[in-house]
Design a protein around this motif. Sequence first.
Motif, short mmCIF file in Angstrom:
data_model
loop_
_atom_site.label_atom_id
_atom_site.label_comp_id
_atom_site.label_asym_id
_atom_site.label_seq_id
_atom_site.Cartn_x
_atom_site.Cartn_y
_atom_site.Cartn_z
N HIS A 76 -2.77 -4.59 4.83
CA HIS A 76 -1.52 -5.12 4.28
C HIS A 76 -0.31 -4.31 4.73
O HIS A 76 0.72 -4.87 5.13
CB HIS A 76 -1.58 -5.16 2.75
CG HIS A 76 -0.31 -5.64 2.12
ND1 HIS A 76 0.11 -6.95 2.20
CD2 HIS A 76 0.66 -4.98 1.43
CE1 HIS A 76 1.26 -7.08 1.57
NE2 HIS A 76 1.61 -5.91 1.09
N PHE A 77 -0.40 -2.99 4.65
CA PHE A 77 0.74 -2.16 5.01
C PHE A 77 1.14 -2.36 6.47
O PHE A 77 2.32 -2.40 6.79
CB PHE A 77 0.44 -0.69 4.72
CG PHE A 77 0.85 -0.26 3.35
CD1 PHE A 77 0.61 -1.06 2.26
CD2 PHE A 77 1.47 0.96 3.15
CE1 PHE A 77 0.98 -0.68 0.97
CE2 PHE A 77 1.85 1.36 1.87
CZ PHE A 77 1.61 0.55 0.78
N PHE A 78 0.17 -2.46 7.37
CA PHE A 78 0.53 -2.66 8.77
C PHE A 78 1.14 -4.04 8.98
O PHE A 78 2.21 -4.17 9.59
CB PHE A 78 -0.68 -2.49 9.69
CG PHE A 78 -0.33 -2.78 11.12
CD1 PHE A 78 0.33 -1.85 11.90
CD2 PHE A 78 -0.64 -4.02 11.68
CE1 PHE A 78 0.69 -2.13 13.21
CE2 PHE A 78 -0.30 -4.31 12.99
CZ PHE A 78 0.37 -3.36 13.76
N ASN A 79 0.47 -5.07 8.49
CA ASN A 79 0.96 -6.43 8.74
C ASN A 79 2.32 -6.69 8.11
O ASN A 79 3.14 -7.42 8.68
CB ASN A 79 -0.05 -7.46 8.20
CG ASN A 79 -1.30 -7.54 9.04
OD1 ASN A 79 -1.24 -7.50 10.26
ND2 ASN A 79 -2.45 -7.64 8.39
N SER A 80 2.56 -6.09 6.95
CA SER A 80 3.79 -6.39 6.21
C SER A 80 4.90 -5.37 6.40
O SER A 80 6.07 -5.70 6.21
CB SER A 80 3.48 -6.52 4.71
OG SER A 80 2.54 -7.56 4.47
N HIS A 81 4.56 -4.13 6.76
CA HIS A 81 5.59 -3.09 6.78
C HIS A 81 5.59 -2.22 8.04
O HIS A 81 6.66 -1.89 8.55
CB HIS A 81 5.44 -2.18 5.55
CG HIS A 81 5.55 -2.90 4.25
ND1 HIS A 81 6.74 -3.43 3.79
CD2 HIS A 81 4.62 -3.22 3.31
CE1 HIS A 81 6.54 -4.02 2.62
NE2 HIS A 81 5.26 -3.92 2.32
N PHE A 82 4.44 -1.83 8.53
CA PHE A 82 4.39 -0.81 9.58
C PHE A 82 4.28 -1.37 10.99
O PHE A 82 4.27 -0.61 11.95
CB PHE A 82 3.21 0.14 9.33
CG PHE A 82 3.36 0.96 8.09
CD1 PHE A 82 4.60 1.15 7.50
CD2 PHE A 82 2.24 1.52 7.48
CE1 PHE A 82 4.74 1.90 6.35
CE2 PHE A 82 2.38 2.29 6.32
CZ PHE A 82 3.64 2.47 5.76
#
Length: 230
Positions: free
Chosen positions: A184-190
């Motif tokens: 989630h963090f990569f797809n949405s933020h990183f």
Amino acid sequence: MEKKHVFQRFDLHLRIQHIGMFTSFIVLTITGLPIKFEQNLVSQWIVSIFGGFDNLFAVHLFAGAVMLVDFVYHLLYLVIYPMVTKKLSLAILPKGKDVLDVIHDVQYLLGLRKDPPKFDRYTYKEKFDYWAVFWGMAIMGGSGLMMWFPQIFTRYMPRWVIDSTRYAHTDEAILAISAIFIWHFFNSHFSPRFFPMNHVWYRGTITREEMEEDHPLELERLDKESEASS
């Protein structure tokens, strides 16, 4: 016709629910891992920061209660919002197109197709994130309540079920932590497009350029609706 340059994606209720979910999740992660890995030196250091295990465990229980309340808030929202607005959206439900999008996306990432798949309001990644929460709440929330109130649940089920909930709770926690902080963090933020973060979680809006990139099918539909109503 003048086209809109900003689109509402999440209303205030959804933003509050998301904030409540991720803040309680982060607190549960910080306080839960030391419980699972109690012999680890880092875990002992975290426990000392909270002033002892009892304090850490109390914070963990409080964060769990916040997450459950937030989840109930979302369920009520799903029921009440369509009744108030007279609008019912089923866009978040999985569809056959999602399977085709996965295949298309893999082919694109491997260089076998020139263009990425075109997504509607929610991509298959977003749907995976959303429904994973429902699965997680069933396992994490259910097992957490069983461990919290064993005197109630042992009236209706054998003791071995209650004992096994610790394994279900902690193993699902590791799965959830991995999914959130990696997927989630990569797809949405990183990812390079959003780093260091996607601002939609607190703004609730996205630009036309972002719609063209991430949700072109939804943008086409909204433009057609706007033209028809003008």
